[in-house]
Motif scaffolding. Sequence first.
Motif, PDB file in Angstrom:
ATOM      1  N   GLY A 149      15.422 -25.104 -28.428  1.00  0.00           N
ATOM      2  CA  GLY A 149      14.050 -25.188 -28.907  1.00  0.00           C
ATOM      3  C   GLY A 149      13.438 -26.549 -28.679  1.00  0.00           C
ATOM      4  O   GLY A 149      12.261 -26.673 -28.310  1.00  0.00           O
ATOM      5  N   LEU A 150      14.220 -27.607 -28.899  1.00  0.00           N
ATOM      6  CA  LEU A 150      13.714 -28.960 -28.665  1.00  0.00           C
ATOM      7  C   LEU A 150      13.460 -29.185 -27.185  1.00  0.00           C
ATOM      8  O   LEU A 150      12.422 -29.749 -26.802  1.00  0.00           O
ATOM      9  CB  LEU A 150      14.710 -29.996 -29.197  1.00  0.00           C
ATOM     10  N   ARG A 151      14.370 -28.758 -26.338  1.00  0.00           N
ATOM     11  CA  ARG A 151      14.200 -28.934 -24.891  1.00  0.00           C
ATOM     12  C   ARG A 151      12.945 -28.221 -24.399  1.00  0.00           C
ATOM     13  O   ARG A 151      12.195 -28.749 -23.583  1.00  0.00           O
ATOM     14  CB  ARG A 151      15.417 -28.416 -24.131  1.00  0.00           C
ATOM     15  N   ALA A 152      12.724 -27.020 -24.887  1.00  0.00           N
ATOM     16  CA  ALA A 152      11.544 -26.261 -24.464  1.00  0.00           C
ATOM     17  C   ALA A 152      10.265 -26.964 -24.880  1.00  0.00           C
ATOM     18  O   ALA A 152       9.286 -27.018 -24.124  1.00  0.00           O
ATOM     19  CB  ALA A 152      11.598 -24.851 -25.058  1.00  0.00           C
ATOM     20  N   ALA A 153      10.266 -27.528 -26.089  1.00  0.00           N
ATOM     21  CA  ALA A 153       9.074 -28.229 -26.562  1.00  0.00           C
ATOM     22  C   ALA A 153       8.825 -29.487 -25.746  1.00  0.00           C
ATOM     23  O   ALA A 153       7.675 -29.794 -25.382  1.00  0.00           O
ATOM     24  CB  ALA A 153       9.229 -28.575 -28.036  1.00  0.00           C
ATOM     25  N   VAL A 154       9.873 -30.232 -25.435  1.00  0.00           N
ATOM     26  CA  VAL A 154       9.726 -31.447 -24.633  1.00  0.00           C
ATOM     27  C   VAL A 154       9.254 -31.101 -23.226  1.00  0.00           C
ATOM     28  O   VAL A 154       8.409 -31.799 -22.646  1.00  0.00           O
ATOM     29  CB  VAL A 154      11.055 -32.229 -24.600  1.00  0.00           C
ATOM     30  N   ALA A 155       9.770 -30.009 -22.679  1.00  0.00           N
ATOM     31  CA  ALA A 155       9.368 -29.597 -21.333  1.00  0.00           C
ATOM     32  C   ALA A 155       7.885 -29.258 -21.269  1.00  0.00           C
ATOM     33  O   ALA A 155       7.254 -29.394 -20.216  1.00  0.00           O
ATOM     34  CB  ALA A 155      10.201 -28.398 -20.893  1.00  0.00           C
ATOM     35  N   GLY A 156       7.318 -28.831 -22.383  1.00  0.00           N
ATOM     36  CA  GLY A 156       5.906 -28.467 -22.402  1.00  0.00           C
ATOM     37  C   GLY A 156       4.967 -29.614 -22.691  1.00  0.00           C
ATOM     38  O   GLY A 156       3.750 -29.417 -22.723  1.00  0.00           O
TER      39      GLY A 156
END
Length: 315
Positions: A221-228
């Motif tokens: 979830g954190l990785r996805a948010a950072v990627a966005g």
Amino acid sequence: MDTMRERFTDVAGRLLEEDPRLAVVLAVISRDRFTDAVRDHPDRVIDVGIREQLLVSVAGGLALTGLRPLVHTFGSFLVERPFEQVKLDLGHQGTGAVLVSSGASYDIAAGGRTHQAPGDIALLDTLDGWTVHVPGHPDEAEALIRHAAADDDHRVYVRLSEQSNRAARPVSPGRFRVLREGRAGVVVAVGPLLDATVEAVEGMDVTVLYASTVRPFDAAGLRAAVAGADAADVVLVEPYLAGTSAPFAAEALLDLPHRLLALGTAREELRRYGTWQEHVAAHGLDAAGLRERIGAFLSGSAPRQLQGSPERYRQ
């Protein structure tokens, strides 16, 4: 609105009626809230007295018989004082239990250092296999306690606090919830600090993730948010020792260049005990303190360091 602790004792009493596998283990604290349960289920409500090591050992023994113990007292007496029993009688034996604390970091600040437990989750992080829930509202506490009680044999810590958000959020154990999306960074707000965090980042173009479960840490979830986001700037806002989840966030972003600001309670002991509200402000975890440090971090400035007391921090 009732408190998380009040909700726990009410829910635990109902769970004893619903599930014959469950037992409640106490060490005096909250005994008066289980009067009806003691009358109706005297064999499944056990008060060991002021013996916190025995509290956890009894829970381990009950788990070996096939029961699912709900173990309750203040956080400093549930994790710190009987830590060896937590390590051996639960972890080493491979038994499951649900540890439900109250008091959080500084809820019982006036009780002195013995009743303060800002390092409880950091201590549990030295052990393997623990699920850790940090609800931000009594409704969330009930949902997470029921989820933990229904589990078969996992070791679960539910951290209850006096501080509460105004509204409950849907809980998804093991997953962060996206509350809003932005491009200038990602802010992860844990449990009862959500309201202050949302107020602090008003007008900032950031993604806000809400965590009512911190272990397992939602790396995906954190990785996805950072990627966005346009900037890989991450802020952790936790109601316990600053940096507790920093290693997990860093591991989640290991292959991504990023900056990380970990906010929480300071290591320095505040000896003017006061109230939990004063401790929140002294550690810069109210909306004003969070806004100052998050804003400085996202702008590239150095956040001001806390000085260890409400008076000195406000100067």
